[in-house]
Design an enzyme around this catalytic site. Sequence first.
Site, PDB file in Angstrom:
ATOM      1  N   GLY A  49      -8.685   0.762   8.551  1.00  0.00           N
ATOM      2  CA  GLY A  49      -8.557  -0.651   8.869  1.00  0.00           C
ATOM      3  C   GLY A  49      -8.490  -0.869  10.366  1.00  0.00           C
ATOM      4  O   GLY A  49      -7.532  -1.436  10.873  1.00  0.00           O
ATOM      5  N   GLU A  76     -17.130  -3.789   6.660  1.00  0.00           N
ATOM      6  CA  GLU A  76     -17.609  -5.012   7.294  1.00  0.00           C
ATOM      7  C   GLU A  76     -19.023  -5.340   6.836  1.00  0.00           C
ATOM      8  O   GLU A  76     -19.797  -4.449   6.481  1.00  0.00           O
ATOM      9  CB  GLU A  76     -17.569  -4.865   8.819  1.00  0.00           C
ATOM     10  CG  GLU A  76     -16.174  -4.639   9.388  1.00  0.00           C
ATOM     11  CD  GLU A  76     -15.279  -5.843   9.261  1.00  0.00           C
ATOM     12  OE1 GLU A  76     -15.794  -6.956   8.986  1.00  0.00           O
ATOM     13  OE2 GLU A  76     -14.048  -5.701   9.423  1.00  0.00           O
ATOM     14  N   ASP A 112     -16.187   1.429   1.754  1.00  0.00           N
ATOM     15  CA  ASP A 112     -15.067   0.966   0.938  1.00  0.00           C
ATOM     16  C   ASP A 112     -14.024   2.071   0.884  1.00  0.00           C
ATOM     17  O   ASP A 112     -14.177   3.056   0.171  1.00  0.00           O
ATOM     18  CB  ASP A 112     -15.566   0.615  -0.466  1.00  0.00           C
ATOM     19  CG  ASP A 112     -14.447   0.152  -1.392  1.00  0.00           C
ATOM     20  OD1 ASP A 112     -13.286   0.033  -0.928  1.00  0.00           O
ATOM     21  OD2 ASP A 112     -14.725  -0.079  -2.582  1.00  0.00           O
ATOM     22  N   ALA A 113     -12.949   1.893   1.651  1.00  0.00           N
ATOM     23  CA  ALA A 113     -11.926   2.933   1.746  1.00  0.00           C
ATOM     24  C   ALA A 113     -11.179   3.133   0.439  1.00  0.00           C
ATOM     25  O   ALA A 113     -10.524   4.167   0.257  1.00  0.00           O
ATOM     26  CB  ALA A 113     -10.939   2.589   2.863  1.00  0.00           C
ATOM     27  N   TYR A 238       6.650 -15.170   1.185  1.00  0.00           N
ATOM     28  CA  TYR A 238       6.223 -13.865   1.691  1.00  0.00           C
ATOM     29  C   TYR A 238       7.107 -12.744   1.140  1.00  0.00           C
ATOM     30  O   TYR A 238       6.760 -12.103   0.155  1.00  0.00           O
ATOM     31  CB  TYR A 238       6.198 -13.845   3.227  1.00  0.00           C
ATOM     32  CG  TYR A 238       5.427 -12.646   3.744  1.00  0.00           C
ATOM     33  CD1 TYR A 238       4.066 -12.732   4.008  1.00  0.00           C
ATOM     34  CD2 TYR A 238       6.048 -11.411   3.915  1.00  0.00           C
ATOM     35  CE1 TYR A 238       3.343 -11.626   4.433  1.00  0.00           C
ATOM     36  CE2 TYR A 238       5.337 -10.304   4.342  1.00  0.00           C
ATOM     37  CZ  TYR A 238       3.987 -10.409   4.596  1.00  0.00           C
ATOM     38  OH  TYR A 238       3.280  -9.310   5.009  1.00  0.00           O
ATOM     39  N   LYS A 247       4.937  -5.114  -0.663  1.00  0.00           N
ATOM     40  CA  LYS A 247       5.494  -4.431   0.512  1.00  0.00           C
ATOM     41  C   LYS A 247       6.663  -3.532   0.129  1.00  0.00           C
ATOM     42  O   LYS A 247       6.851  -2.452   0.726  1.00  0.00           O
ATOM     43  CB  LYS A 247       5.930  -5.453   1.556  1.00  0.00           C
ATOM     44  CG  LYS A 247       4.792  -6.306   2.106  1.00  0.00           C
ATOM     45  CD  LYS A 247       3.674  -5.473   2.704  1.00  0.00           C
ATOM     46  CE  LYS A 247       2.599  -6.348   3.338  1.00  0.00           C
ATOM     47  NZ  LYS A 247       1.457  -5.550   3.852  1.00  0.00           N
TER      48      LYS A 247
END
Length: 400
Positions: A49, A76, A112-113, A238, A247
């Site tokens: 990224g 991208e 595509d990781a 969030y 997260k």
Amino acid sequence: MNVRQIDPKQRGFLIVNSHPAGSAETVRRMWEQIPCRTDGSGPVVLLLGHSAGYGLATLLTGLRRHGIRGVGVAFEGAETERRTATAGWYRTAAADSLAQGAGHDFVFVNTDAFSKAGKHEVLALVEERFGKVDHLIYSLAAPRRTDPETGTVYHSVIKPLGEPYEAPALDFSGDVPKVGRVYLEPADDEERHATEQVMGGADWRLWVEALAGRGLLADGFTTVALTYIGSDLTAPIYRQGTIGGAKENLEQTAADLAAVLGDGGRAYTAVAGAAVTQASSAIPSIALYTAFLRTVLGDGFRTTVEQAGELWDQLTGAVPLVLDEQGRIRLDGWELDGQVQDRVRELWADPEAGLERARAGADWFMEQIRELYGWGVDGVDYGRPVETTVPWPTPGVSHA
């Protein structure tokens, strides 16, 4: 070759085309902000990224200050008949040019990781060209992910958990920014799980396991995933919402990886402060909060480059690690300072009046959004035709 006149195609936060020269200029300016302190013989880094936000800042700072070598990975879009290439495509080309000019051996892969094929392509290149990896930096942000084992496609959602969310938000639909309201129903269990699968630690774990499986972990290997906590003002959407659940999974993954790596390696999450990114601009209320934060801090608002510099200094041992009770690297003290948050809270209490006081902050936020796509950058002549066909850097060509 495709030289043409282009204009921004924009509606609110959404901009669907990008400007090559403007995108390149933003990268050059970030580069120039970073003190050059290296001879280009630093650690080997795999950066997942690299093309936007904190990933881009981490790339440029690592190159300029610590001479990192290695591979950057992004996904991208190339130019089409209807649209320019993505801004991340143009930024990568600009970063590659700067790296070449400074004599750094760093290459870029567009893939595509999340996929098995992407991992195989990248790790084969790492193994052939660099050998073992000293640092894996995980900074991927995507709206969906396909599980490489099951083929299930997961789509992330931005929703609260448990209770509906209603709060003020910045509205850019008119000529002048104004305060609107956002209302969201809570996510169900399936949406929460899907968001965790996209934004949690599942793919990060797979990358570390893949590196280990090929014997590519260097002695003292360190891996870091970038994350965010933010203010209690935005916590309902969030940190206490679907993103926050993801997260938490990311942080648990860090603990699991640290246990697996043992004394031979380290795994952390790094909590960055607020930033204007393509990902953050899509989260309700974040734009208004960030505009208020910028108004309170002014030039004290820490850039992604400044925060990336702190991260690299800690990872390389130039300064001691700053860890919280959960073992997370903290880069966000400037944002969560009590006095700063109290002043932001005052603006938030009456958002319409707050926006009048924070008009410059709102304008700054929208300017930052436009710059993410290469628009509105000082010194760029947008009245002139520009070459929009820019090749992706060739990974097999050495720039050392």
